[in-house]
Design an enzyme around this catalytic site. Sequence first.
Site, PDB file in Angstrom:
ATOM      1  N   TYR A 144      -8.984 -27.143 106.171  1.00 33.29           N
ATOM      2  CA  TYR A 144      -8.398 -28.437 106.521  1.00 33.29           C
ATOM      3  C   TYR A 144      -7.060 -28.571 105.814  1.00 33.29           C
ATOM      4  O   TYR A 144      -6.937 -28.254 104.629  1.00 33.29           O
ATOM      5  CB  TYR A 144      -9.327 -29.571 106.078  1.00 33.29           C
ATOM      6  CG  TYR A 144      -8.766 -30.967 106.294  1.00 33.29           C
ATOM      7  CD1 TYR A 144      -8.602 -31.473 107.587  1.00 33.29           C
ATOM      8  CD2 TYR A 144      -8.408 -31.783 105.209  1.00 33.29           C
ATOM      9  CE1 TYR A 144      -8.097 -32.757 107.785  1.00 33.29           C
ATOM     10  CE2 TYR A 144      -7.910 -33.065 105.407  1.00 33.29           C
ATOM     11  CZ  TYR A 144      -7.762 -33.550 106.693  1.00 33.29           C
ATOM     12  OH  TYR A 144      -7.266 -34.822 106.887  1.00 33.29           O
ATOM     13  N   ASP A 239      -2.212 -23.816 100.700  1.00 33.65           N
ATOM     14  CA  ASP A 239      -2.404 -25.265 100.651  1.00 33.65           C
ATOM     15  C   ASP A 239      -3.344 -25.547  99.484  1.00 33.65           C
ATOM     16  O   ASP A 239      -4.559 -25.377  99.583  1.00 33.65           O
ATOM     17  CB  ASP A 239      -2.979 -25.767 101.976  1.00 33.65           C
ATOM     18  CG  ASP A 239      -3.240 -27.270 101.949  1.00 33.65           C
ATOM     19  OD1 ASP A 239      -2.930 -27.909 100.922  1.00 33.65           O
ATOM     20  OD2 ASP A 239      -3.761 -27.797 102.950  1.00 33.65           O
ATOM     21  N   LYS A 267      -3.585 -34.828  95.802  1.00 34.03           N
ATOM     22  CA  LYS A 267      -4.758 -35.262  95.038  1.00 34.03           C
ATOM     23  C   LYS A 267      -4.472 -35.398  93.525  1.00 34.03           C
ATOM     24  O   LYS A 267      -3.891 -36.372  93.112  1.00 34.03           O
ATOM     25  CB  LYS A 267      -5.946 -34.348  95.353  1.00 34.03           C
ATOM     26  CG  LYS A 267      -6.306 -34.454  96.862  1.00 34.03           C
ATOM     27  CD  LYS A 267      -7.659 -33.929  97.237  1.00 34.03           C
ATOM     28  CE  LYS A 267      -8.033 -34.379  98.641  1.00 34.03           C
ATOM     29  NZ  LYS A 267      -7.798 -33.417  99.708  1.00 34.03           N
TER      30      LYS A 267
HETATM   31  C1  LIG Z   1      -6.962 -33.584 101.056  1.00 34.18           C
HETATM   32  C2  LIG Z   1      -6.282 -32.410 101.629  1.00 34.18           C
HETATM   33  C3  LIG Z   1      -5.159 -32.542 102.472  1.00 34.18           C
HETATM   34  C4  LIG Z   1      -4.661 -33.874 102.935  1.00 34.18           C
HETATM   35  O1  LIG Z   1      -4.216 -34.678 101.879  1.00 34.18           O
HETATM   36  P1  LIG Z   1      -4.081 -36.271 102.112  1.00 34.18           P
HETATM   37  O2  LIG Z   1      -3.524 -36.767 100.831  1.00 34.18           O
HETATM   38  O3  LIG Z   1      -5.465 -36.751 102.418  1.00 34.18           O
HETATM   39  O4  LIG Z   1      -3.154 -36.448 103.253  1.00 34.18           O
HETATM   40  C5  LIG Z   1      -4.515 -31.393 102.886  1.00 34.18           C
HETATM   41  N1  LIG Z   1      -4.943 -30.177 102.510  1.00 34.18           N
HETATM   42  C6  LIG Z   1      -6.015 -30.009 101.709  1.00 34.18           C
HETATM   43  C7  LIG Z   1      -6.418 -28.629 101.304  1.00 34.18           C
HETATM   44  C8  LIG Z   1      -6.717 -31.120 101.254  1.00 34.18           C
HETATM   45  O5  LIG Z   1      -7.793 -30.946 100.475  1.00 34.18           O
END
Ligand SMILES: *Cc1c(COP(=O)(O)O)cnc(C)c1O
Length: 429
Positions: A144, A239, A267
């Site tokens: 994701y 990511d 995060k």
């Molecule tokens: C949480 C997350 C996102 C999205 O971040 P948001 O702050 O919710 O937009 C993208 N990539 C990864 C790996 C994530 O865990």
Amino acid sequence: MKRSNSEKLYEKALNYFPGGVNSPVRAFKAVEGAPLFIKKGKGPYIWDEDENQFIDFCCSFGPHILGHNYPDVHQNIVDNLANGTSFGAPTRLENDLAEIIISRNPYIDKIRFVSSGTEAVMSGIRLARGYTGRNKILKFEGCYHGHVDSLLVNAGSGLVTTGLSSSAGVPENVVADTIVIPLNDVEALETAFATYAHELACVIIEPIPANNGLLLQERSFLLKLREICTAHNVLLFFDEVISGFRVAFSGAAEYYDIAPDIVSYGKIIGGGLPVGAYGAKNHIMKSVSPDGPVYQAGTLSGNPVAMSAGIAQLTVCSRPGFYEDQEQRTQTMVNSINSHAKEKGYNFALVTIGSIFWIAFSDKTTIRSASQIDTDMTPFKKLHKALLERNVYVGPSGYEVGFISYVHTKEILENAAQQFKNALDEVFG
Ligand SMILES: *Cc1c(COP(=O)(O)O)cnc(C)c1O
């Protein structure tokens, strides 16, 4: 357990928000009852509107690596708040947070702060395309990357496929340049590169996939990825929105000792306030505006209140031994729960890395790709309820992972382990 105040608030919220929430997984669709409305958090605990107290393993889905309202973070927010919240001009605090990160991170020379993980990934993809002059991107089924249009895709049927849009409102032509392959599959990777290498801007991966269960990759697979990208001048995009500052200060790149070309963070980086970031070496980052042609901007980017939370949080995270200690406490809890499940012969195990754990109803000890996940979430639903009744809060979906913070002490985790065991006895009993 009394839940009537949460139920009333949920009824009201249904009038205001789709599904009563501002982010879908909060809606308790996959588990029983109305979502709990949370009133406050302190340390490892949260309290709902009915005054129930929980040990919190959701930690806002990751950001609170120091627990809720950690004194240094709280104080730094309050101190800087007194000076105003945003100016549309640079502040000293942006330098301070960037210095804390870049001085310890060998993978990036420059960083750009944005306001969410999604924005970081979206901007990083644009940078990869702008820098390479290529359009296609390769992603993995089960990773994701936020709600970025071009990444809201499912794999088609076949080993290597162009993505099928997984959300209404994302036109097929927007995902036509997104190639999707399974995780941890060297053959699929080689096949994809044989066909598309010369058109690929980047390969994007969660090096620790933790948004669809916890699908730990073999290091050899990540290394293979690094090698094949280098061989074809394709950028490797880690990511690290969830793994950054979580498994090591510089994330999975540091944990596995594998250097990405572009990285996204989110995060933890914002200390509980909305911050995301992307970074790379100078030769790539000089493509970003105003230095280069890749446009990217943000009215509230790098805002001083969010920066001050990030500064205080990452200062604590950068202390020697921080991550070893996190991992050790997590291991002790996980081992205790897993031994119990094994002794009793339950089809259950917690999968773990660093201070992340995933509740897997499986006897497989390693699950490395999305297709290996058992999609029957009935046992998770039962466990979620049994845990809530024992004052343990985990995210309301069997695909979400749990997080342990700095203030989840050994004693608190021993108590939590006991509650987990009792809950498992109820579910399997
Ligand atoms: C949480 C997350 C996102 C999205 O971040 P948001 O702050 O919710 O937009 C993208 N990539 C990864 C790996 C994530 O865990």
